[in-house]
Design a protein around this motif. Sequence first.
Motif, PDB file in Angstrom:
ATOM      1  N   ALA A   1      27.738  45.048  56.956  1.00  0.00           N
ATOM      2  CA  ALA A   1      27.665  44.263  55.722  1.00  0.00           C
ATOM      3  C   ALA A   1      28.581  44.868  54.651  1.00  0.00           C
ATOM      4  O   ALA A   1      29.216  44.135  53.883  1.00  0.00           O
ATOM      5  CB  ALA A   1      26.231  44.200  55.215  1.00  0.00           C
ATOM      6  N   PHE A   2      28.671  46.195  54.607  1.00  0.00           N
ATOM      7  CA  PHE A   2      29.545  46.847  53.639  1.00  0.00           C
ATOM      8  C   PHE A   2      31.020  46.601  53.986  1.00  0.00           C
ATOM      9  O   PHE A   2      31.845  46.400  53.092  1.00  0.00           O
ATOM     10  CB  PHE A   2      29.249  48.339  53.557  1.00  0.00           C
ATOM     11  N   VAL A   3      31.333  46.593  55.271  1.00  0.00           N
ATOM     12  CA  VAL A   3      32.707  46.302  55.697  1.00  0.00           C
ATOM     13  C   VAL A   3      33.070  44.872  55.301  1.00  0.00           C
ATOM     14  O   VAL A   3      34.133  44.617  54.725  1.00  0.00           O
ATOM     15  CB  VAL A   3      32.862  46.497  57.225  1.00  0.00           C
ATOM     16  N   MET A   4      32.172  43.921  55.580  1.00  0.00           N
ATOM     17  CA  MET A   4      32.439  42.525  55.230  1.00  0.00           C
ATOM     18  C   MET A   4      32.503  42.332  53.715  1.00  0.00           C
ATOM     19  O   MET A   4      33.333  41.573  53.211  1.00  0.00           O
ATOM     20  CB  MET A   4      31.383  41.615  55.847  1.00  0.00           C
ATOM     21  N   GLY A   5      31.635  43.022  52.979  1.00  0.00           N
ATOM     22  CA  GLY A   5      31.663  42.923  51.514  1.00  0.00           C
ATOM     23  C   GLY A   5      32.964  43.464  50.946  1.00  0.00           C
ATOM     24  O   GLY A   5      33.568  42.847  50.054  1.00  0.00           O
ATOM     25  N   GLY A   6      33.401  44.602  51.457  1.00  0.00           N
ATOM     26  CA  GLY A   6      34.675  45.170  51.005  1.00  0.00           C
ATOM     27  C   GLY A   6      35.845  44.260  51.327  1.00  0.00           C
ATOM     28  O   GLY A   6      36.758  44.086  50.512  1.00  0.00           O
ATOM     29  N   ALA A   7      35.811  43.653  52.497  1.00  0.00           N
ATOM     30  CA  ALA A   7      36.880  42.724  52.884  1.00  0.00           C
ATOM     31  C   ALA A   7      36.867  41.488  51.988  1.00  0.00           C
ATOM     32  O   ALA A   7      37.933  40.985  51.599  1.00  0.00           O
ATOM     33  CB  ALA A   7      36.720  42.320  54.347  1.00  0.00           C
ATOM     34  N   SER A   8      35.689  40.995  51.648  1.00  0.00           N
ATOM     35  CA  SER A   8      35.581  39.811  50.782  1.00  0.00           C
ATOM     36  C   SER A   8      36.135  40.095  49.392  1.00  0.00           C
ATOM     37  O   SER A   8      36.865  39.273  48.822  1.00  0.00           O
ATOM     38  CB  SER A   8      34.126  39.355  50.679  1.00  0.00           C
ATOM     39  N   VAL A   9      35.798  41.246  48.829  1.00  0.00           N
ATOM     40  CA  VAL A   9      36.307  41.608  47.502  1.00  0.00           C
ATOM     41  C   VAL A   9      37.827  41.757  47.549  1.00  0.00           C
ATOM     42  O   VAL A   9      38.540  41.248  46.671  1.00  0.00           O
ATOM     43  CB  VAL A   9      35.632  42.905  46.998  1.00  0.00           C
ATOM     44  N   THR A  10      38.327  42.431  48.571  1.00  0.00           N
ATOM     45  CA  THR A  10      39.776  42.623  48.714  1.00  0.00           C
ATOM     46  C   THR A  10      40.487  41.276  48.850  1.00  0.00           C
ATOM     47  O   THR A  10      41.524  41.042  48.210  1.00  0.00           O
ATOM     48  CB  THR A  10      40.078  43.506  49.939  1.00  0.00           C
TER      49      THR A  10
ATOM     50  N   PHE B   1      39.395  38.315  47.853  1.00  0.00           N
ATOM     51  CA  PHE B   1      39.260  37.577  46.601  1.00  0.00           C
ATOM     52  C   PHE B   1      40.341  38.009  45.606  1.00  0.00           C
ATOM     53  O   PHE B   1      41.039  37.173  45.032  1.00  0.00           O
ATOM     54  CB  PHE B   1      37.863  37.797  46.004  1.00  0.00           C
ATOM     55  N   ILE B   2      40.500  39.299  45.436  1.00  0.00           N
ATOM     56  CA  ILE B   2      41.500  39.817  44.504  1.00  0.00           C
ATOM     57  C   ILE B   2      42.913  39.495  45.003  1.00  0.00           C
ATOM     58  O   ILE B   2      43.775  39.050  44.235  1.00  0.00           O
ATOM     59  CB  ILE B   2      41.318  41.338  44.300  1.00  0.00           C
ATOM     60  N   GLY B   3      43.139  39.705  46.302  1.00  0.00           N
ATOM     61  CA  GLY B   3      44.462  39.439  46.874  1.00  0.00           C
ATOM     62  C   GLY B   3      44.890  37.988  46.715  1.00  0.00           C
ATOM     63  O   GLY B   3      46.028  37.708  46.321  1.00  0.00           O
ATOM     64  N   TYR B   4      43.990  37.058  46.989  1.00  0.00           N
ATOM     65  CA  TYR B   4      44.329  35.639  46.834  1.00  0.00           C
ATOM     66  C   TYR B   4      44.638  35.302  45.380  1.00  0.00           C
ATOM     67  O   TYR B   4      45.555  34.534  45.092  1.00  0.00           O
ATOM     68  CB  TYR B   4      43.202  34.736  47.353  1.00  0.00           C
ATOM     69  N   ARG B   5      43.880  35.858  44.454  1.00  0.00           N
ATOM     70  CA  ARG B   5      44.140  35.581  43.039  1.00  0.00           C
ATOM     71  C   ARG B   5      45.543  36.066  42.640  1.00  0.00           C
ATOM     72  O   ARG B   5      46.242  35.401  41.883  1.00  0.00           O
ATOM     73  CB  ARG B   5      43.088  36.239  42.148  1.00  0.00           C
ATOM     74  N   LEU B   6      45.944  37.217  43.147  1.00  0.00           N
ATOM     75  CA  LEU B   6      47.277  37.743  42.827  1.00  0.00           C
ATOM     76  C   LEU B   6      48.377  36.925  43.489  1.00  0.00           C
ATOM     77  O   LEU B   6      49.398  36.610  42.871  1.00  0.00           O
ATOM     78  CB  LEU B   6      47.372  39.207  43.259  1.00  0.00           C
ATOM     79  N   VAL B   7      48.176  36.554  44.750  1.00  0.00           N
ATOM     80  CA  VAL B   7      49.203  35.816  45.494  1.00  0.00           C
ATOM     81  C   VAL B   7      49.385  34.411  44.933  1.00  0.00           C
ATOM     82  O   VAL B   7      50.510  33.916  44.822  1.00  0.00           O
ATOM     83  CB  VAL B   7      48.848  35.770  46.996  1.00  0.00           C
ATOM     84  N   TRP B   8      48.293  33.752  44.558  1.00  0.00           N
ATOM     85  CA  TRP B   8      48.405  32.378  44.060  1.00  0.00           C
ATOM     86  C   TRP B   8      49.079  32.280  42.695  1.00  0.00           C
ATOM     87  O   TRP B   8      49.433  31.199  42.251  1.00  0.00           O
ATOM     88  CB  TRP B   8      47.045  31.707  44.023  1.00  0.00           C
ATOM     89  N   ARG B   9      49.298  33.396  42.036  1.00  0.00           N
ATOM     90  CA  ARG B   9      50.051  33.384  40.775  1.00  0.00           C
ATOM     91  C   ARG B   9      51.534  33.135  41.020  1.00  0.00           C
ATOM     92  O   ARG B   9      52.250  32.746  40.109  1.00  0.00           O
ATOM     93  CB  ARG B   9      49.871  34.713  40.041  1.00  0.00           C
TER      94      ARG B   9
END
Length: 144
Positions: free
Chosen positions: A43-52, A54-62
């Motif tokens: 669950a911690f691995v999946m949570g870390g991947a989800s946060v990463t 989320f942030i990555g998509y926000r940066l790329v979509w700019r």
Amino acid sequence: MRNIIGFAAGLIFGLGLIVSGMANPAKVLNFLDILGPWDPSLAFVMGGASVTAFIGYRLVWRRGTPVMGTQFDLPASGTIDAPLLTGAAIFGVGWGLGGFCPGPAWASLAIGSTGILVFLPAMLIGIVLADFGKSSPLFAKKGA
């Protein structure tokens, strides 16, 4: 250059799967077995991947376009329908029974997991059959 970057990204992803234990089917099955020796670390691995992600998509979509392409490749539909739910259920059952999903399956080749010798060929056959099924009249959409 695009292939080299894709290969590097896949290599980093695969190494992350191995380091996190996601390539170990016993770890995955212990996460899914909530009444037995439950292991919450996944669950911690999946949570870390989800946060990463989320942030990555926000940066790329700019950006207006991808660095190595002319346009972003996004799904044409956001509809949650029966084929999507059926595919998700089949994926989940396969993951639960085998302890592998496609990414960790390939990474498991590097650690010599014995179960992968059965799972990976079965997965590849399934991919070929699914591709064949798309062109079969049995699976053609009505009205198409």
